[in-house]
Write a protein that holds these residues in place. Structure first.
Motif, mmCIF file in Angstrom:
data_model
loop_
_atom_site.group_PDB
_atom_site.id
_atom_site.type_symbol
_atom_site.label_atom_id
_atom_site.label_comp_id
_atom_site.label_asym_id
_atom_site.label_seq_id
_atom_site.Cartn_x
_atom_site.Cartn_y
_atom_site.Cartn_z
ATOM 1 N N GLY A 31 -0.968 8.905 -1.371
ATOM 2 C CA GLY A 31 -2.381 9.248 -1.260
ATOM 3 C C GLY A 31 -2.980 9.505 -2.621
ATOM 4 O O GLY A 31 -2.517 8.955 -3.626
ATOM 5 N N HIS A 32 -3.982 10.352 -2.640
ATOM 6 C CA HIS A 32 -4.714 10.605 -3.884
ATOM 7 C C HIS A 32 -4.233 11.877 -4.582
ATOM 8 O O HIS A 32 -4.675 12.184 -5.682
ATOM 9 C CB HIS A 32 -6.208 10.721 -3.605
ATOM 10 C CG HIS A 32 -6.500 11.795 -2.614
ATOM 11 N ND1 HIS A 32 -6.476 13.125 -2.930
ATOM 12 C CD2 HIS A 32 -6.773 11.739 -1.295
ATOM 13 C CE1 HIS A 32 -6.748 13.841 -1.860
ATOM 14 N NE2 HIS A 32 -6.927 13.032 -0.848
ATOM 15 N N PRO A 57 -6.551 3.204 -5.331
ATOM 16 C CA PRO A 57 -6.970 4.070 -4.225
ATOM 17 C C PRO A 57 -5.949 5.163 -3.925
ATOM 18 O O PRO A 57 -6.297 6.226 -3.431
ATOM 19 C CB PRO A 57 -7.087 3.112 -3.039
ATOM 20 C CG PRO A 57 -6.204 1.949 -3.368
ATOM 21 C CD PRO A 57 -6.136 1.859 -4.875
ATOM 22 N N ALA A 58 -4.692 4.897 -4.214
ATOM 23 C CA ALA A 58 -3.638 5.849 -3.855
ATOM 24 C C ALA A 58 -2.360 5.464 -4.604
ATOM 25 O O ALA A 58 -2.215 4.329 -5.044
ATOM 26 C CB ALA A 58 -3.377 5.803 -2.356
ATOM 27 N N HIS A 69 0.731 4.061 1.497
ATOM 28 C CA HIS A 69 1.064 4.664 2.794
ATOM 29 C C HIS A 69 2.163 3.910 3.516
ATOM 30 O O HIS A 69 3.004 4.508 4.192
ATOM 31 C CB HIS A 69 -0.166 4.722 3.686
ATOM 32 C CG HIS A 69 -0.987 5.937 3.431
ATOM 33 N ND1 HIS A 69 -0.464 7.086 2.925
ATOM 34 C CD2 HIS A 69 -2.291 6.184 3.623
ATOM 35 C CE1 HIS A 69 -1.413 7.984 2.809
ATOM 36 N NE2 HIS A 69 -2.538 7.453 3.213
ATOM 37 N N ASP A 70 2.118 2.583 3.419
ATOM 38 C CA ASP A 70 3.178 1.798 4.056
ATOM 39 C C ASP A 70 4.518 2.094 3.398
ATOM 40 O O ASP A 70 5.530 2.255 4.079
ATOM 41 C CB ASP A 70 2.863 0.301 3.959
ATOM 42 C CG ASP A 70 1.622 -0.064 4.770
ATOM 43 O OD1 ASP A 70 1.464 0.462 5.877
ATOM 44 O OD2 ASP A 70 0.811 -0.871 4.276
ATOM 45 N N HIS A 73 0.842 -1.195 0.000
ATOM 46 C CA HIS A 73 0.000 0.000 0.000
ATOM 47 C C HIS A 73 0.884 1.253 0.000
ATOM 48 O O HIS A 73 1.937 1.270 0.637
ATOM 49 C CB HIS A 73 -0.901 -0.014 1.238
ATOM 50 C CG HIS A 73 -1.992 1.005 1.210
ATOM 51 N ND1 HIS A 73 -1.786 2.310 1.594
ATOM 52 C CD2 HIS A 73 -3.285 0.926 0.838
ATOM 53 C CE1 HIS A 73 -2.919 2.984 1.465
ATOM 54 N NE2 HIS A 73 -3.853 2.158 1.007
ATOM 55 N N LEU A 98 10.208 -6.103 3.070
ATOM 56 C CA LEU A 98 9.387 -6.200 4.274
ATOM 57 C C LEU A 98 7.911 -6.450 3.937
ATOM 58 O O LEU A 98 7.227 -7.235 4.587
ATOM 59 C CB LEU A 98 9.522 -4.875 5.034
ATOM 60 C CG LEU A 98 9.408 -4.873 6.539
ATOM 61 C CD1 LEU A 98 10.450 -5.795 7.163
ATOM 62 C CD2 LEU A 98 9.648 -3.446 7.044
ATOM 63 N N LEU A 99 7.425 -5.761 2.916
ATOM 64 C CA LEU A 99 5.971 -5.736 2.668
ATOM 65 C C LEU A 99 5.500 -6.776 1.665
ATOM 66 O O LEU A 99 4.368 -7.260 1.748
ATOM 67 C CB LEU A 99 5.552 -4.348 2.153
ATOM 68 C CG LEU A 99 5.737 -3.160 3.101
ATOM 69 C CD1 LEU A 99 5.426 -1.862 2.374
ATOM 70 C CD2 LEU A 99 4.851 -3.295 4.324
ATOM 71 N N THR A 146 5.746 5.549 4.572
ATOM 72 C CA THR A 146 6.269 5.536 5.946
ATOM 73 C C THR A 146 7.640 4.871 5.976
ATOM 74 O O THR A 146 8.577 5.381 6.602
ATOM 75 C CB THR A 146 5.299 4.796 6.889
ATOM 76 O OG1 THR A 146 4.077 5.519 6.942
ATOM 77 C CG2 THR A 146 5.855 4.696 8.304
ATOM 78 N N LEU A 147 7.779 3.758 5.261
ATOM 79 C CA LEU A 147 9.061 3.049 5.264
ATOM 80 C C LEU A 147 10.147 3.840 4.530
ATOM 81 O O LEU A 147 11.311 3.821 4.930
ATOM 82 C CB LEU A 147 8.901 1.648 4.667
ATOM 83 C CG LEU A 147 8.111 0.685 5.582
ATOM 84 C CD1 LEU A 147 7.670 -0.558 4.833
ATOM 85 C CD2 LEU A 147 8.933 0.304 6.801
#
Lengths: 150, 416
Positions: free
Chosen positions: B371-372, B385-386, B355-356, B353, B414-415, B359-360
């Motif tokens: 985001g959008h 969505p983003a 946002h993740d 995602h 990680l993700l 942040t990372l």
């Protein structure tokens, strides 16, 4: 703040909830369903519940969301079975205390205490709040929830 | 185009020296060097701009256009000097066609309420494109809601380019106004605004061009574009926040009633009624952001000395490098691959995602936006969505891109 202050947020335990979420999918019979959506950041989830005498008997969710939202929703499902609205509201207040950093650990939260690191990341708190807000909305007979202001 | 500001300056700037003129870029984030790749959101400020604002407050602070004392004269000269500098920078003959605003959003709202609202009738249309920023959609919607008109959007293709033929087909007699971005803040697409303006003029449809992402990154000559309104913001071009410009053809400004009322915009006030100042003062009620425009004027001189042609060329080099390096990341998809694009790269990584990722990346000292991006209709078009967005400026280095790519590898491990 060093990197060590952040990586616990993405610790293996939470990443695992994101990879293999608990209670993922639909319920055969649902008493209530709510859709949580934070349009600004693009997190969405749907929570279905089945209740017995006002207490949650079953819970399922699906999400297209970040690790934080998905992991909270996954942990939440295991935590809330047997709770009524009053217990949920207490849970929500305790969760809010750890998100804002006014409390480090709350016994009622169990595994949800893992999100205490979000006290350092105000911009991501709304991601953590969304599943619980959506569940409370479903219990209250509402169909939509958001944790974005305005 | 004859402005000396638009002529190339030799020799080419030493970009590593230029970078040292931006004090914020020296700081660290989470113990890492900062790779600031959120320039489409806001730019960093060079010492010269910071010093100009500081010096204004230390030595010249006074209100403009009111008192007769020396300080007020100096403040007025600086503020009006910024207007002239801005006019020359965008290739406009008369600085009296520039309304100084708080940003692009105020500029589009001024046009929506003062120009558009009195002209719309039920059934009319305002034509935009799918790639517009909310600031170039919502003001028109508000005007349309009050009048029974509606906003319609011309489509884009999967590369993120406006389908010009469709735009032209949609310029029907129902369309009373058109609004198009010069450069997309999400895709980086550079729109053919001169052709768009020509088609609008043929049909006598007033056109507004949103230049927020264009003016900071390339030479812009508003007179050559041939539009009716051109809006842009100061903080994305090394200037302070709370500054912006609406350029409009004089005939439109003269026809427009005031939007905000108050001091500075009047000629004479009686309790029953008032008469109003000529444009642009008619639209500048109250005390303006004087220090902000002093800073913006200095930012324009700074950018002009570097040379907008050279800034464009430098950012194109960085764009090519960044896109090439980002394609190394498994599962990464770039959203927006227009043939003519500015140094804005939106991307998604399968299984992660936005946002993740953001942040990372932040933990590794890399500032991007997720985001959008204030462009919901565009997100809906791509069915996402983003996105994450890395946006470059001339003061970025290839090392910033390398830091982004290394951080993405780490985040994906990680993700994904």
């Amino acid at each position: 703040m060093g990197q060590s202050g952040v990586l616990p947020l993405y610790r293996e335990q939470l990443l695992e909830h994101n990879r293999v979420p608990h209670r993922w999918g639909d319920l055969d019979v649902a008493d209530a369903c709510a859709h949580g959506r934070n349009a600004l950041c693009g997190d969405e989830l749907r929570i279905e519940i089945c209740c017995n005498s006002g207490r949650i008997r079953d819970y399922a969710f699906e999400a297209e969301a970040c690790v934080i939202t998905t992991a909270v929703a996954s942990i939440l499902g295991d935590r809330v079975i047997g709770m009524d609205m009053a217990a949920l509201e207490l849970l929500q207040k305790a969760f809010e205390r750890i998100l804002c950093g006014s409390s480090g650990q709350e016994p009622v939260l169990g595994e949800l205490n893992a999100f205490a690191e979000l006290a350092q990341f105000p911009a991501r708190r709304k991601c953590a709040r969304l599943p619980l807000a959506t569940l409370v909305a479903a219990m209250a007979g509402q169909h939509v929830a958001t944790t974005e202001e305005g | 185009m004859n402005s000396p500001m638009h002529q190339p300056i030799a020799p080419a700037p030493d970009w590593s020296r230029v970078r040292t003129e931006f004090p914020l870029l020296k700081r660290t984030v989470y113990g890492r060097p900062l790779a600031y790749l959120d320039n489409a959101n806001t730019s960093q400020k060079p010492d010269r701009v910071i010093d100009a604002v500081s010096q204004f407050f230390r030595e010249r602070n006074a209100n403009v256009s009111r008192a007769v004392h020396a300080l007020s004269e100096e403040a007025t000269n600086l503020y009006e000097g910024a207007r002239s500098t801005l006019a020359e920078f965008i290739g406009v003959q008369s600085d009296q066609e520039l309304v100084l605003t708080s940003g692009t959003t105020m500029a589009t709202n001024l046009v929506a309420y003062s120009f558009l609202l009195p002209r719309l009738k039920p059934g009319d249309q305002v034509l935009v494109t799918t790639m517009e920023h909310h600031a170039n959609i919502v003001p028109w919607q508000l005007a349309c809601e009050r009048t029974g008109a509606k906003v319609v959007a011309a489509p884009i293709n999967q590369r993120g380019e406006l389908i010009l033929e469709r735009f032209v087909e949609m310029l029907t007699p129902k369309v009373k106004f058109a609004a198009v971005t010069h450069v997309s803040n999400v895709l980086g697409t550079i729109n053919p605004v001169t052709e768009i303006a020509r088609e609008c003029r043929r049909r006598s449809i007033p056109l507004l061009v949103d230049g927020s992402q264009a003016v900071p990154h390339m030479p812009v000559n508003v007179s050559a574009i041939g539009c009716d309104f051109y809006a842009f913001t100061g903080h994305k071009m090394c200037g302070p926040t709370g500054t912006g410009v609406l350029w409009a053809r004089r005939k439109w400004l003269e026809a427009m009633p005031p939007f905000f009322g108050g001091g500075d915009m009047i000629r004479e006030v009686h309790i029953e009624s008032s008469t109003f100042a000529d444009p642009p003062q008619r639209f500048e009620a109250g005390t303006p952001n004087i220090a902000g425009f002093v800073g913006l004027g200095e930012a324009v001189r700074y950018l002009s000395e570097l040379g907008m042609d050279r800034i464009r060329a430098r950012e194109q080099e960085l764009l090519v490098y960044a896109q090439e390096r980002l394609r190394e990341i498994p599962g990464l998809r770039i959203i927006g691959e227009a043939r003519h694009k500015a140094a804005v790269i939106s991307f998604l990584v399968e299984g992660a995602h936005a946002h993740d990722l953001a942040t990372l990346l932040d933990l590794e000292g890399v500032a991007v936006r997720s985001g959008h991006h204030c462009a919901h209709p565009l997100m809906q078009f791509y069915g996402v969505p983003a996105t994450c967005r890395a946006s470059l400026a001339f003061y970025n280095r290839c090392e910033d891109v390398d830091q982004l790519v290394a951080a993405l590898h780490k985040a994906c491990k990680l993700l994904v």
